[in-house]
Motif scaffolding. Structure first.
Motif, PDB file in Angstrom:
ATOM      1  N   UNK A 172       0.910  -1.301  -0.024  1.00  0.00           N
ATOM      2  CA  UNK A 172       0.131  -0.033   0.008  1.00  0.00           C
ATOM      3  C   UNK A 172       0.852   1.354   0.023  1.00  0.00           C
ATOM      4  N   UNK A 173       2.015   1.063   0.868  1.00  0.00           N
ATOM      5  CA  UNK A 173       2.815   2.399   0.860  1.00  0.00           C
ATOM      6  C   UNK A 173       3.436   2.393  -0.610  1.00  0.00           C
ATOM      7  N   UNK A 174       3.808   1.414  -1.252  1.00  0.00           N
ATOM      8  CA  UNK A 174       4.717   1.633  -2.630  1.00  0.00           C
ATOM      9  C   UNK A 174       3.619   2.025  -3.801  1.00  0.00           C
ATOM     10  N   UNK A 175       2.353   1.919  -3.497  1.00  0.00           N
ATOM     11  CA  UNK A 175       1.386   2.218  -4.579  1.00  0.00           C
ATOM     12  C   UNK A 175       1.044   3.592  -4.372  1.00  0.00           C
ATOM     13  N   UNK A 176       0.776   3.915  -2.966  1.00  0.00           N
ATOM     14  CA  UNK A 176       0.777   5.356  -2.728  1.00  0.00           C
ATOM     15  C   UNK A 176       1.939   6.316  -3.234  1.00  0.00           C
ATOM     16  N   UNK A 185       4.465  15.206 -10.186  1.00  0.00           N
ATOM     17  CA  UNK A 185       5.311  15.378 -11.196  1.00  0.00           C
ATOM     18  C   UNK A 185       6.524  16.237 -10.771  1.00  0.00           C
ATOM     19  N   UNK A 186       7.344  15.779  -9.753  1.00  0.00           N
ATOM     20  CA  UNK A 186       8.607  16.471  -9.565  1.00  0.00           C
ATOM     21  C   UNK A 186       9.596  16.695 -10.396  1.00  0.00           C
ATOM     22  N   UNK A 187       9.613  15.804 -11.713  1.00  0.00           N
ATOM     23  CA  UNK A 187      10.634  15.881 -12.514  1.00  0.00           C
ATOM     24  C   UNK A 187      10.031  16.460 -13.867  1.00  0.00           C
ATOM     25  N   UNK A 188      10.881  16.865 -14.695  1.00  0.00           N
ATOM     26  CA  UNK A 188      10.540  17.141 -16.218  1.00  0.00           C
ATOM     27  C   UNK A 188      10.099  16.065 -16.732  1.00  0.00           C
ATOM     28  N   UNK A 189      10.707  14.716 -16.449  1.00  0.00           N
ATOM     29  CA  UNK A 189      10.597  13.568 -17.452  1.00  0.00           C
ATOM     30  C   UNK A 189      11.051  12.471 -16.111  1.00  0.00           C
ATOM     31  N   UNK A 190      10.290  11.318 -16.586  1.00  0.00           N
ATOM     32  CA  UNK A 190      10.873  10.150 -15.647  1.00  0.00           C
ATOM     33  C   UNK A 190      10.164   9.899 -14.433  1.00  0.00           C
ATOM     34  N   UNK A 191       8.996  10.561 -14.159  1.00  0.00           N
ATOM     35  CA  UNK A 191       8.410  10.487 -12.869  1.00  0.00           C
ATOM     36  C   UNK A 191       7.773   9.037 -12.831  1.00  0.00           C
ATOM     37  N   UNK A 192       7.122   8.437 -13.862  1.00  0.00           N
ATOM     38  CA  UNK A 192       6.564   7.193 -13.841  1.00  0.00           C
ATOM     39  C   UNK A 192       7.665   6.112 -13.766  1.00  0.00           C
ATOM     40  N   UNK A 193       8.867   6.103 -14.209  1.00  0.00           N
ATOM     41  CA  UNK A 193       9.718   5.273 -14.321  1.00  0.00           C
ATOM     42  C   UNK A 193      10.462   5.498 -12.847  1.00  0.00           C
ATOM     43  N   UNK A 194      10.417   6.473 -12.474  1.00  0.00           N
ATOM     44  CA  UNK A 194      11.249   6.682 -11.159  1.00  0.00           C
ATOM     45  C   UNK A 194      10.199   5.800  -9.961  1.00  0.00           C
ATOM     46  N   UNK A 195       9.164   6.312 -10.066  1.00  0.00           N
ATOM     47  CA  UNK A 195       8.131   5.659  -9.147  1.00  0.00           C
ATOM     48  C   UNK A 195       7.998   4.176  -9.311  1.00  0.00           C
ATOM     49  N   UNK A 196       8.171   3.584 -10.605  1.00  0.00           N
ATOM     50  CA  UNK A 196       8.081   2.086 -10.626  1.00  0.00           C
ATOM     51  C   UNK A 196       9.455   1.492  -9.910  1.00  0.00           C
ATOM     52  N   UNK A 197      10.673   2.043 -10.239  1.00  0.00           N
ATOM     53  CA  UNK A 197      11.666   1.836  -9.379  1.00  0.00           C
ATOM     54  C   UNK A 197      11.691   1.592  -7.857  1.00  0.00           C
ATOM     55  N   UNK A 198      10.854   2.825  -7.509  1.00  0.00           N
ATOM     56  CA  UNK A 198      10.756   3.145  -5.894  1.00  0.00           C
ATOM     57  C   UNK A 198       9.785   1.881  -5.302  1.00  0.00           C
ATOM     58  N   UNK A 199       8.997   1.403  -6.269  1.00  0.00           N
ATOM     59  CA  UNK A 199       7.940   0.430  -5.790  1.00  0.00           C
ATOM     60  C   UNK A 199       8.781  -1.052  -5.632  1.00  0.00           C
ATOM     61  N   UNK A 200       9.765  -1.265  -6.453  1.00  0.00           N
ATOM     62  CA  UNK A 200      10.531  -2.158  -6.315  1.00  0.00           C
ATOM     63  C   UNK A 200      11.670  -2.161  -5.088  1.00  0.00           C
ATOM     64  N   UNK A 201      12.165  -0.994  -5.081  1.00  0.00           N
ATOM     65  CA  UNK A 201      12.868  -0.507  -3.722  1.00  0.00           C
ATOM     66  C   UNK A 201      12.105  -1.043  -2.480  1.00  0.00           C
ATOM     67  N   UNK A 202      10.853  -0.702  -2.366  1.00  0.00           N
ATOM     68  CA  UNK A 202      10.238  -0.912  -0.822  1.00  0.00           C
ATOM     69  C   UNK A 202      10.002  -2.229  -0.891  1.00  0.00           C
ATOM     70  N   UNK A 203       9.351  -2.923  -1.992  1.00  0.00           N
ATOM     71  CA  UNK A 203       9.226  -4.287  -1.823  1.00  0.00           C
ATOM     72  C   UNK A 203      10.428  -5.261  -1.604  1.00  0.00           C
ATOM     73  N   UNK A 204      11.495  -5.011  -2.279  1.00  0.00           N
ATOM     74  CA  UNK A 204      12.702  -5.904  -2.175  1.00  0.00           C
ATOM     75  C   UNK A 204      13.338  -5.693  -0.935  1.00  0.00           C
TER      76      UNK A 204
END
Length: 269
Positions: A172-176, A185-204
């Motif tokens: 739930x934290x990763x999804x949020x 949208x803290x960045x010009x680009x790569x926001x969703x890619x960064x979010x997907x990396x962080x989902x794995x970071x929290x779960x791993x």
């Protein structure tokens, strides 16, 4: 959810062996799948070839696609190092992962547009941007992000602290976190890619294996938009549970076959 954590317990108990070749293949598949969601046209075979030999074959290959794959590979390795070192979720990690993902593109003519919009190494956006809401690849609306250049640093700091102090389930934290990064949208680009990396970071960090965003039944980006726009709160959560369940079941089954054949050693170079 209970079934998923039962599988995780079994997965961690039997200590799944992976050869170095299998580990590398997982990384290549991740890079391929996550960048494909953003329009990268390289195939998995081309991506693998690029990382194995630093060469690539094919016609009409875009330089930007090559740079994207190389950048994401760097970001992925950095994320895995953060998991190994048991780092906490932080602003510095958020900034670093995003820049590693897209920083290679800053030297390519393809990215002059994004540079003009405003982003610098190691910073959040310095110019306003918008979120394009698309369905079936057709833009239906543009909305303003929750953060502007003036308050993005403060908002991201608040978001990170909220995640780190939350007692909610890690999924739930990763999804949020992933949805908030997209909405702010803290960045010009790569926001969703960064979010997907962080989902794995929290779960791993919790013991789950790396999983790729190549679920044949669902498109992560489409679900992210639908979850927000149509107010369906559990779409990404269910996507993660489904993907991880399949990943764990396959790993456990493969491990049983390895033990049966007496070949459970991990190869080391």
């Amino acid at each position: 959810m209970e079934k998923l954590y039962d599988l995780l317990s079994k997965y961690n108990t039997i200590s799944i062996p992976l050869s170095l070749e299998e580990e590398q293949r997982n990384l290549y598949e991740y890079v391929y799948a996550t960048n494909k969601l953003e329009g990268n046209q390289l195939t998995l075979i081309q991506t693998t070839e690029l990382f194995k030999s630093d060469t690539i074959s094919g016609n009409n290959i875009r330089t930007s696609d090559i740079l994207e794959q190389k950048g994401m590979y760097k970001a992925l390795k950095r994320m895995l190092l953060a998991v190994k070192n048991k780092e906490e979720l932080s602003i510095n990690l958020l900034l670093e992962l995003n820049w590693l993902s897209i920083g290679n593109l800053w030297n390519d003519d393809y990215y002059l547009d994004a540079k003009e919009k405003g982003q610098e190494k190691g910073t959040f956006k310095i110019s306003p941007n918008v979120i394009s809401i698309k369905k079936n690849n057709i833009e239906i609306e543009k909305i303003m992000p929750l953060s502007s250049p003036k308050n993005v640093s403060e908002n991201m700091d608040e978001l990170i602290n909220k995640i780190n102090s939350s007692d909610k389930n890690t999924i739930e934290k990763a999804v949020f976190l992933a949805q908030e990064i997209w909405l702010h949208q803290p960045f010009v680009d790569g926001n969703k890619r960064t979010g997907r990396l962080l989902i794995n970071f929290l779960l791993m960090k919790e013991g789950f294996p790396l999983f790729t965003y190549n679920n044949p039944n669902s498109n992560y980006n489409s679900l992210l938009v639908e979850q927000y726009y149509d107010q369906k709160p559990d779409l990404i959560k269910n996507y993660i549970i489904e993907t991880l369940t399949s990943r764990l079941e396959n790993a456990i089954t493969s491990n049983s076959k390895i033990k049966k054949n007496g070949n459970g050693l991990r190869f080391m170079l």
